[in-house]
Design a protein around this motif. Structure first.
Motif, short mmCIF file in Angstrom:
data_model
loop_
_atom_site.label_atom_id
_atom_site.label_comp_id
_atom_site.label_asym_id
_atom_site.label_seq_id
_atom_site.Cartn_x
_atom_site.Cartn_y
_atom_site.Cartn_z
N ALA A 173 45.57 -78.46 -106.80
CA ALA A 173 46.44 -77.37 -106.38
C ALA A 173 46.95 -77.56 -104.95
CB ALA A 173 45.70 -76.04 -106.50
N ALA A 174 46.17 -78.29 -104.13
CA ALA A 174 46.55 -78.50 -102.73
C ALA A 174 47.26 -79.82 -102.52
CB ALA A 174 45.30 -78.43 -101.85
N ALA A 175 47.87 -80.35 -103.57
CA ALA A 175 48.47 -81.68 -103.54
C ALA A 175 49.48 -81.86 -102.41
CB ALA A 175 49.12 -81.99 -104.88
N GLN A 176 50.17 -80.77 -102.01
CA GLN A 176 51.19 -80.89 -100.98
C GLN A 176 50.60 -81.27 -99.63
OE1 GLN A 176 50.01 -78.01 -102.02
NE2 GLN A 176 49.35 -77.03 -100.12
N ALA A 177 49.30 -81.07 -99.46
CA ALA A 177 48.65 -81.36 -98.18
C ALA A 177 47.81 -82.63 -98.23
CB ALA A 177 47.77 -80.18 -97.76
N ALA A 277 35.14 -78.79 -102.42
CA ALA A 277 36.26 -77.89 -102.69
C ALA A 277 37.30 -77.99 -101.59
CB ALA A 277 35.76 -76.45 -102.81
N VAL A 278 38.55 -77.73 -101.98
CA VAL A 278 39.66 -77.62 -101.05
C VAL A 278 40.22 -76.21 -101.22
CG1 VAL A 278 41.89 -78.52 -100.32
CG2 VAL A 278 40.18 -80.07 -101.28
N GLU A 279 40.14 -75.41 -100.17
CA GLU A 279 40.61 -74.03 -100.23
C GLU A 279 41.97 -73.93 -99.54
OE1 GLU A 279 37.65 -71.55 -98.54
OE2 GLU A 279 36.18 -71.91 -100.14
N SER A 280 42.96 -73.47 -100.25
CA SER A 280 44.31 -73.31 -99.69
C SER A 280 44.47 -71.93 -99.11
CB SER A 280 45.36 -73.55 -100.78
OG SER A 280 45.27 -74.86 -101.31
N GLY A 281 45.09 -71.87 -97.93
CA GLY A 281 45.32 -70.59 -97.29
C GLY A 281 46.79 -70.20 -97.30
N ASP A 282 47.08 -68.98 -96.89
CA ASP A 282 48.45 -68.48 -96.87
C ASP A 282 49.32 -69.22 -95.87
OD1 ASP A 282 47.73 -66.65 -98.78
OD2 ASP A 282 47.33 -65.05 -97.33
#
Length: 449
Positions: A173-177, A277-282
């Protein structure tokens, strides 16, 4: 069946070397390359400089073919980038082999035996291989082959960030980063992505050291650029390699430059961190969470350089004999196991160690090493020389192989490879002994992807 071609998968350095060896022995090679140019995978890391000098990056048979057409080899003791290796060697070599031999924009999607899936025994060995190919225009073809050499590499299968070999929760889900390649900071768009932000580099191999050196240079020019280096191992230890003692001078120098960046305070090191885990923030930033619950907050970019793994799904109908740990041929695996071998030693091997229960099928190059990180271009050139000799019926030549390769100058840590490749976070110990087959010595290598 002997009148059929030998199919080679991949027009990289090992695949093209295989084609030239086969051609020299009077066999008919047919190379399929998914990309639109020879060395397409090399072109994706064209900004990275190899540890090998030009003298160790040109296959002997390829040199003979190229020089017969007037090609002049680059200076033997200089170090090319991936771009130079492709443009000055691989592309001319593919051209010398000819369009009838090297087919570009051609992806092999499956291999089997004619009329037999992997379960059928009866008449299996007497049937040729069937090779399914999909071309760039969408058309498909089914060809017959007397043998298949898979030199497609592992570049298309980077290992994930997750510490257990699976993608960390939230990684996709955090692929953009998240990137799985050494960033090309000569590209202004990519440079802007990393300038003035917080980047985490994950990995302990030479690709990670290359990224450290590049981003440390950026940090000196772009205020606000921060680097965190994440290691799964509990300490930095000998991650920087052998330094001045390394028989690959360029590799030793890379380690020293990365260590200098650390000594100057250009990066923060976090050891014993296995990402869960990779947690995505706003804000668009992410947080990395370890299996132990430790956190790295405020991360703008993650450069994941944790190695590569072979793609095997399209070989489902081939009877492979793979080591359950490394996914390398079972007879090769003990010679390259990074849990044992960490001094850059690669014991002599050729067609015997590369054979599978499926006669006439071979994994070569980086793909033959599975998940082991110790591959050198010279190793692959000798692999395909041995295989070509075997296919031509010269069994004595095929089984007499030896490589004298440079040692790392330090035991433990990541293994040996020419360019961006695998990493061995848990590797330790020194090289063990092995009974050698009948050998000839190909020569001592003072420096050698």
């Amino acid at each position: 069946m002997n009148e059929l071609p030998v199919v080679v998968i991949g027009a990289g350095p090992i695949g093209l070397a295989a084609a030239t060896e086969l051609r020299e022995r009077g066999l008919t090679p047919l190379v399929f390359e998914r990309g639109d140019t020879a060395g397409a995978a090399v072109a994706e890391w064209n900004h990275v400089r190899l540890f090998s000098r030009w003298g160790e990056l040109i296959a002997p048979a390829a040199r003979r073919l190229l020089e017969s057409s007037g090609w002049i080899a680059p200076q033997a003791d200089s170090y090319p980038t991936g771009r130079e290796w492709a443009a000055d060697y691989l592309v001319p070599l593919a051209k010398a082999l000819g369009e009838d031999v090297v087919r570009l924009g051609a992806e092999v999607t499956g291999i089997s035996r004619r009329g037999r899936d992997r379960v059928v025994d009866a008449g299996r060995e007497s049937e040729p291989f069937t090779v399914r190919v999909r071309y760039a225009d969408g058309s498909e073809e089914r060809l017959l082959a007397r043998a298949v050499i898979d030199a497609s590499g592992t570049w298309g299968g980077p290992n994930p960030l997750g510490g257990d070999g699976l993608p960390a929760l939230g990684e996709i889900a955090a692929a953009q980063a998240i990137s799985y390649r050494v960033p090309d900071l000569d590209d202004e768009r990519i440079r802007a992505r990393y300038a003035g932000v917080h980047t985490v580099i994950a990995g302990s191999g030479h690709s990670a050291l290359t990224a450290i050196v590049a981003l440390a240079g950026l940090a000196e020019q772009a205020p606000g650029t921060r680097i965190t280096w994440v290691l799964r191992r509990g300490e930095v230890g000998n991650t920087f390699g052998g330094g001045d003692a390394d028989q690959l001078p360029a590799r030793g120098a890379l380690g020293l430059r990365a260590k200098a960046a650390l000594d100057r305070g250009m990066l923060r090191v976090v050891t014993g961190f296995r990402t869960a885990a990779v947690e995505s923030g706003d804000s668009g930033r992410v947080a990395l969470v370890s299996e132990a619950g430790a956190r790295i907050e405020g991360v703008d970019q993650v450069v994941t350089l944790t190695g590569f793994r072979p793609q095997l799904t399209w070989l489902s109908e081939i009877r492979l004999g793979l080591d359950p740990v490394l996914q390398a041929p079972v007879r090769l695996a003990p010679l390259i196991d990074p849990n044992v071998h960490s001094c850059g030693t690669v014991y002599p091997h050729g067609v015997t160690e590369l054979s599978h229960p499926e006669p006439g099928f071979y994994l070569t190059g980086m793909k033959s090493y599975g998940r082991a990180p110790t591959f050198l271009a010279l190793t692959g050139y000798e692999q395909v020389r041995s295989i070509a000799a075997e296919l031509a019926g010269d069994h004595e030549s095929a089984t007499r192989v030896e490589l004298t390769l440079p040692e790392t100058g330090v035991c433990g840590g990541a293994g040996v490879f020419d360019a961006p490749g695998a990493t061995a976070d848990e590797a330790s110990g020194c090289c063990g002994g092995s009974a050698a087959p009948q050998l000839i010595t190909l020569g001592s290598v003072s420096s050698a992807n």
